[in-house]
Design a protein around this motif. Structure first.
Motif, mmCIF file in Angstrom:
data_model
loop_
_atom_site.group_PDB
_atom_site.id
_atom_site.type_symbol
_atom_site.label_atom_id
_atom_site.label_comp_id
_atom_site.label_asym_id
_atom_site.label_seq_id
_atom_site.Cartn_x
_atom_site.Cartn_y
_atom_site.Cartn_z
ATOM 1 N N ALA A 261 41.656 31.050 58.647
ATOM 2 C CA ALA A 261 41.179 32.155 57.814
ATOM 3 C C ALA A 261 40.952 31.616 56.412
ATOM 4 O O ALA A 261 41.821 30.945 55.849
ATOM 5 N N LEU A 262 39.783 31.885 55.859
ATOM 6 C CA LEU A 262 39.416 31.366 54.549
ATOM 7 C C LEU A 262 39.066 32.514 53.609
ATOM 8 O O LEU A 262 38.239 33.364 53.938
ATOM 9 N N GLU A 263 39.716 32.537 52.463
ATOM 10 C CA GLU A 263 39.348 33.463 51.386
ATOM 11 C C GLU A 263 38.839 32.588 50.249
ATOM 12 O O GLU A 263 39.628 31.959 49.541
ATOM 13 N N LEU A 264 37.512 32.552 50.074
ATOM 14 C CA LEU A 264 36.905 31.605 49.143
ATOM 15 C C LEU A 264 36.371 32.345 47.916
ATOM 16 O O LEU A 264 36.937 33.340 47.501
ATOM 17 N N GLY A 265 35.297 31.853 47.343
ATOM 18 C CA GLY A 265 34.849 32.397 46.069
ATOM 19 C C GLY A 265 33.958 33.610 46.188
ATOM 20 O O GLY A 265 33.684 34.120 47.276
ATOM 21 N N GLY A 266 33.483 34.049 45.038
ATOM 22 C CA GLY A 266 32.591 35.189 44.987
ATOM 23 C C GLY A 266 31.737 35.150 43.738
ATOM 24 O O GLY A 266 31.965 34.368 42.820
ATOM 25 N N ASN A 267 30.736 36.001 43.720
ATOM 26 C CA ASN A 267 29.894 36.203 42.549
ATOM 27 C C ASN A 267 29.499 37.671 42.597
ATOM 28 O O ASN A 267 28.394 38.034 42.990
ATOM 29 N N SER A 268 30.451 38.513 42.239
ATOM 30 C CA SER A 268 30.350 39.938 42.564
ATOM 31 C C SER A 268 29.317 40.666 41.710
ATOM 32 O O SER A 268 29.375 40.635 40.477
ATOM 33 N N SER B 290 45.864 29.655 56.840
ATOM 34 C CA SER B 290 45.361 30.687 55.935
ATOM 35 C C SER B 290 45.208 30.062 54.557
ATOM 36 O O SER B 290 46.190 29.668 53.926
ATOM 37 N N PHE B 291 43.969 29.973 54.097
ATOM 38 C CA PHE B 291 43.664 29.289 52.843
ATOM 39 C C PHE B 291 42.966 30.236 51.888
ATOM 40 O O PHE B 291 41.998 30.909 52.260
ATOM 41 N N THR B 292 43.426 30.287 50.648
ATOM 42 C CA THR B 292 42.716 30.972 49.582
ATOM 43 C C THR B 292 42.464 29.965 48.470
ATOM 44 O O THR B 292 43.404 29.351 47.957
ATOM 45 N N GLY B 293 41.197 29.778 48.116
ATOM 46 C CA GLY B 293 40.856 28.806 47.100
ATOM 47 C C GLY B 293 39.354 28.746 46.905
ATOM 48 O O GLY B 293 38.625 29.678 47.244
ATOM 49 N N SER B 294 38.886 27.639 46.389
ATOM 50 C CA SER B 294 37.481 27.512 46.039
ATOM 51 C C SER B 294 36.607 27.300 47.267
ATOM 52 O O SER B 294 37.047 26.770 48.286
ATOM 53 N N ARG B 295 35.345 27.673 47.129
ATOM 54 C CA ARG B 295 34.370 27.443 48.194
ATOM 55 C C ARG B 295 34.220 25.949 48.454
ATOM 56 O O ARG B 295 34.109 25.512 49.601
ATOM 57 N N THR C 92 47.951 28.708 48.878
ATOM 58 C CA THR C 92 47.680 29.794 47.943
ATOM 59 C C THR C 92 47.180 29.264 46.603
ATOM 60 O O THR C 92 47.481 28.144 46.215
ATOM 61 N N PRO C 93 46.421 30.098 45.860
ATOM 62 C CA PRO C 93 45.844 29.680 44.588
ATOM 63 C C PRO C 93 46.744 30.044 43.412
ATOM 64 O O PRO C 93 47.773 30.699 43.571
ATOM 65 N N TRP C 94 46.293 29.659 42.229
ATOM 66 C CA TRP C 94 47.083 29.879 41.024
ATOM 67 C C TRP C 94 46.776 31.205 40.333
ATOM 68 O O TRP C 94 47.537 31.653 39.492
ATOM 69 N N ASN C 95 45.660 31.852 40.655
ATOM 70 C CA ASN C 95 45.249 32.999 39.851
ATOM 71 C C ASN C 95 46.027 34.275 40.158
ATOM 72 O O ASN C 95 46.265 35.089 39.268
#
Length: 462
Positions: free
Chosen positions: A232-239, A211-216, A135-138
């Motif tokens: 499962a990857l939850e990576l970055g965005g540029n919405s 299950s990973f959430t973090g940077s691309r 998990t990430p820090w944000n």
């Protein structure tokens, strides 16, 4: 390991706690303990799993202020943001308790094909065994809940590696789960650095699902290193958010500021690119500047603070450099643009930005939005798609054809209509396209990812 990691408050620079610096040995020990608990979790009745998750939700609600204060000190998020995060985590566990009761397969019509005559059967959903969660820090508590709650609801054990910047709330969450009745070993927390503890968890052969959430940059190489396990990857965005001629500009401006500067812009679905029709550019810009000017920076524990600090001095260095390079390339700071402390950066809006600038292509992860003009909706959609990311996007319009055209043509996991891409409901299937990730979160959908399908077929002896 005898070494410890200091957890630093990014606003004050002071140490708020210490945790062990775990590595491969600690991960291996945690996985062994989880393996010993697997049978107990697999055989636990659904109502019992639901009761544990429900009790955890109640404990989070009872201890909400203590959790919020702790997360603010670890992360630099404002106290109002962390209170909302704790409430969100409690809701995720409560929802998982409900979904635990609905974990089932269905019957299969084998006789729909000739070779299936006199056969009956069904399929079941069984736990994968051990879920490795990074998990990430944000959004440390809510995103841990998004991994832990569905994993436990579906009968798995979990080994969690929280971000080294924000591990204290994860340890407190594990304590609450134990108090709620979770069996020993069903949730193991290993604190440490990504390249040590995280890497060991990624590559461990006994972990069935990662299950990973973090940077691309980190996540894109994980599937190749994970071995024979599901990922499962939850990576970055540029919405992007598209604002058309027909949009309600007042509502769009309010939502863009809310979506662009929450958590100091350190969300993968923060509004970054504001794609505005040239005819409404000036009125939108005026309203945005007025709202950004009202944002108050300061002590994250102060109730009046709207925007906290970035996670570290290094993060602030990166943002400062990116803004300076964009200005040198022709962008203009309509408001903000300056560093105001070791880890603090003014809420910033850049205009005269071109889509080919690095700042428009890469993820900012900062209190920074970019205004880019367009002439046609097709042009706006092309710009929305012109990054490696495809997480969330949005469009403000009163024209249903414009809305549906954008929803159809934008390559993203979610397209929000008359809402910013920062919107997320914790029950929706959340995830990205392109280099924004693989798989989906959201309790019910995560449970599908974290379970295996087993078919049971019976031939009738008649």
């Amino acid at each position: 390991m005898s070494e410890a990691i200091e957890v630093i408050n990014p606003y004050t620079g002071t140490c708020v706690g210490k945790v062990p610096r775990g590595g491969a040995a600690e991960v291996d020990a945690a996985v062994r303990r989880a393996k010993e608990a697997m049978q107990a979790m697999r055989n636990m009745p659904l109502h019992r799993r639901a009761a544990i998750l429900k009790k955890t939700s109640q404990l989070l609600q009872e201890r909400a202020e203590a959790f919020a204060q702790l997360i603010t000190q670890e992360s630099g998020k404002t106290i109002r943001e962390t209170r909302a995060e704790v409430a969100r985590a409690a809701a995720i566990f409560e929802y998982a308790a409900e979904e635990a009761r609905r974990l089932h397969g269905e019957t299969l019509p084998f006789d729909a094909f000739p070779n299936g005559e006199n056969h009956i059967g069904f399929y079941l959903r069984e736990p994968v065994g051990i879920v490795g969660a990074i998990t990430p820090w944000n959004v440390p508590l809510a995103l841990a809940a998004h991994k832990i709650a569905p994993a436990l609801a579906s009968g798995n054990c979990v080994v969690l590696k929280p971000a080294e910047q924000t591990p204290l709330n994860a340890l407190r969450l594990a304590q609450a789960l134990r108090e709620a009745g979770l069996p020993e070993g069903a949730l193991e927390v290993v604190t440490g650095y990504g390249e040590e503890a995280g890497d060991a968890l990624v590559t461990h052969p006994d972990v069935g699902f990662l299950s990973f959430t973090g940077s691309r940059e980190v996540g894109i190489g994980l599937p190749a290193r994970a071995g024979y396990k599901r990922v499962a990857l939850e990576l970055g965005g540029n919405s992007p958010i598209i604002v058309t001629q027909s949009a309600d500009i007042e509502r769009a401006a309010e939502a863009i500021v809310r979506g662009g500067y929450a958590v100091a812009g350190q969300l993968c679905i923060s509004v970054q690119r504001i794609l505005v029709h040239r005819t409404v550019r000036e009125v939108l810009l005026e309203k945005l500047i007025a709202r950004i000017r009202q944002l108050r920076l300061g002590d994250p524990l102060d109730e009046a603070t709207d925007v906290g600090v970035l996670i570290s001095k290094e993060a602030c260095d990166r943002v400062e450099k990116a803004v300076q390079e964009a200005v040198q390339a022709g962008a203009k700071a309509a408001i903000g643009g300056k560093r105001i402390g070791p880890a603090a950066f003014e809420p910033t809006l850049l205009t005269d930005v071109r889509q080919d600038m690095p700042i428009a292509i890469n993820e900012a992860f900062a209190p920074l939005t970019l205004l880019i003009e367009f002439d046609t909706l097709d042009e706006a959609i092309a710009m929305a798609n012109a990054t490696p990311y495809g997480l969330n996007a949005g469009i403000y319009t009163r024209d249903i054809e414009e809305a549906l055209s954008a929803a159809n043509a934008i390559v993203a996991g979610s397209v929000m209509i008359n809402e910013v891409p920062t919107f997320r409901s914790d029950l929706m299937p959340y995830g990205g396209r392109k280099q924004s990730g693989l798989g989906r979160e959201g309790v019910r959908f995560a449970m599908e990812e974290m379970t295996e399908t087993k078919v049971v077929c019976i031939q009738r002896l008649i």
